[in-house]
Write an enzyme that holds these catalytic residues in place. Structure first.
Site, PDB file in Angstrom:
ATOM      1  N   HIS A 102       4.537   5.564  11.746  1.00 34.24           N
ATOM      2  CA  HIS A 102       4.120   5.449  10.346  1.00 34.24           C
ATOM      3  C   HIS A 102       3.184   6.641  10.115  1.00 34.24           C
ATOM      4  CE1 HIS A 102       3.057   3.924   6.534  1.00 34.24           C
ATOM      5  NE2 HIS A 102       2.649   2.704   6.838  1.00 34.24           N
ATOM      6  N   LYS A 121      26.728  -4.058  -0.862  1.00 34.94           N
ATOM      7  CA  LYS A 121      28.208  -3.976  -0.842  1.00 34.94           C
ATOM      8  C   LYS A 121      28.693  -3.374   0.465  1.00 34.94           C
ATOM      9  CE  LYS A 121      27.896  -2.774  -5.713  1.00 34.94           C
ATOM     10  NZ  LYS A 121      27.974  -1.609  -6.600  1.00 34.94           N
ATOM     11  N   ARG A 177       0.800  -1.231   0.000  1.00 32.57           N
ATOM     12  CA  ARG A 177       0.000   0.000   0.000  1.00 32.57           C
ATOM     13  C   ARG A 177       0.830   1.278   0.000  1.00 32.57           C
ATOM     14  NH1 ARG A 177      -2.855  -4.004   1.549  1.00 32.57           N
ATOM     15  NH2 ARG A 177      -0.859  -4.579   2.451  1.00 32.57           N
ATOM     16  N   THR A 178       1.783   1.343   0.914  1.00 32.67           N
ATOM     17  CA  THR A 178       2.491   2.611   1.096  1.00 32.67           C
ATOM     18  C   THR A 178       3.326   2.938  -0.145  1.00 32.67           C
ATOM     19  OG1 THR A 178       2.576   2.034   3.426  1.00 32.67           O
ATOM     20  CG2 THR A 178       3.906   3.910   2.736  1.00 32.67           C
ATOM     21  N   ARG A 203      11.188   3.591   3.985  1.00 30.57           N
ATOM     22  CA  ARG A 203      10.720   2.593   4.968  1.00 30.57           C
ATOM     23  C   ARG A 203      11.936   1.764   5.367  1.00 30.57           C
ATOM     24  NH1 ARG A 203       5.527  -1.300   4.783  1.00 30.57           N
ATOM     25  NH2 ARG A 203       4.587   0.707   5.302  1.00 30.57           N
TER      26      ARG A 203
HETATM   27  N1   CP Z   1      -0.542  -0.130   5.767  1.00 31.37           N
HETATM   28  C1   CP Z   1       0.689  -0.366   5.269  1.00 31.37           C
HETATM   29  O1   CP Z   1       1.689   0.279   5.661  1.00 31.37           O
HETATM   30  O2   CP Z   1       0.712  -1.310   4.305  1.00 31.37           O
HETATM   31  P1   CP Z   1       2.003  -1.787   3.516  1.00 31.37           P
HETATM   32  O3   CP Z   1       2.926  -2.437   4.516  1.00 31.37           O
HETATM   33  O4   CP Z   1       1.514  -2.731   2.456  1.00 31.37           O
HETATM   34  O5   CP Z   1       2.664  -0.562   2.944  1.00 31.37           O
END
Ligand code: CP
Length: 305
Positions: free
Chosen positions: A131, A82, A53-54, A103
């Site tokens: 998040h 590396k 999603r993100t 992320r």
């Molecule tokens: N909700 C969420 O962060 O989903 P993903 O891990 O798929 O990005």
């Protein structure tokens, strides 16, 4: 809050007014405003940890607004293999784009990246910590249903210990002094420091070990997956796996009209039969990632003010 040129790392850096500005901007974007506001801009997605999603919604949000996306999903094809450090990777990518969306599995990695970068950094999840853009879309989704975020009561169900979406969202709701209910087996309960902080901010809180125990009405039930990948001890995971599951019967036993939300992905904590119920808004919630991320990208790049 000034957005232009700012990194978005934690809800803890934000005030209620900034959250309301993001919601208002996302609403304008969803209604067709700010078209083409990312033309000529390049967004880099640096995903050291899996995501559907993100990452997809940041990429899609950028392209719908006229921008371009570069990046990686997993480090296998990068010089991280590396031995290149996070700081050197970020310093390098900074020269190739206008904003970095990161992320990373390590708590604090997004903050470190923002200190190394010469462009704004957006935290797309750092370990069990924060998040923030998920929280923006969660709040936006709630605001579409309930006008006043200070008046809604959200029940959080599941892995409240490791769930970064819970940590970010609970803190954000505390900025509105919204009442909250936390439902989890003891070993997955909310970290004590966070609970104390939320109470000190003025939110009324209750804690329960099972959904069937709750004795207050809920406007939203926010369900989360058990974060298997964050358990140090797999035996501990096995003890709690499958201890809660939301079914149509569970939903019918809750307050009439309660909205069921989930940041997704789900494993087995919401029965697929719930998807057809009017209460279920988790896919709509995921799709709100587009206008919300368009809004935040435009705001930090200064193409929306
Ligand atoms: N909700 C969420 O962060 O989903 P993903 O891990 O798929 O990005």
């Amino acid at each position: 809050m000034k957005f232009k040129g700012q990194s978005i790392i934690s809800i803890r850096d934000m005030e209620k007014e900034a959250l309301l500005k993001i919601i208002e901007t996302a609403d304008a974007v969803k209604r067709g405003g700010h078209k083409g506001c990312l033309e000529g801009k390049v967004v880099s997605t640096a995903f050291f940890e899996p995501s559907t999603r993100t990452r997809f919604s940041f990429a899609s949000a950028t392209q719908y607004m006229g921008g371009k996306v570069i990046g990686f999903a997993g480090t296998a094809s990068t010089s991280v293999t590396k031995g290149e450090s996070l700081v050197d990777t970020i310093k390098t990518i900074s020269g190739y784009c206008d904003v970095i969306v990161i992320r990373h599995p390590v708590e604090g990695a997004a903050r470190l990246a923002s200190e190394a970068a010469t462009v704004p950094v957006i935290n797309a999840g750092d370990g069990a910590n924060q998040h923030p853009t998920q929280t923006f879309l969660d709040l936006f989704t709630m605001s579409e249903r309930f006008r006043d975020l200070s008046k809604i009561r959200v029940g959080f169900l599941g892995d409240l210990k490791y769930g970064r979406t819970v940590h970010s969202l609970a803190y954000a709701l505390a900025l509105f002094r919204a009442p909250m209910v936390f439902i989890a087996p003891e070993i997955l309960s909310m970290p004590g420091y966070l609970l104390e902080e939320i109470r000190e901010m003025g939110s009324e809180t209750r804690q329960f070990e099972a959904l069937c125990d709750i004795d207050v009405s809920l406007d939203v039930l926010y369900v989360t997956r058990i974060q298997k990948e964050r358990f140090g001890d797999m035996q501990e995971y096995e003890r709690v796996a499958g201890t809660y599951r939301v079914t149509p019967e569970t939903v019918r036993a809750l307050t009439e009209g309660v909205r069921i939300m989930h940041p997704l992905p789900r494993v087995d904590e919401i029965d697929v039969e719930v998807d057809a119920m009017e209460n279920a808004i988790y896919f709509e919630q995921a799709h709100n990632g587009i206008p919300v991320r368009q809004a935040i990208l435009g705001l930090v790049m200064g193409t929306i003010s």
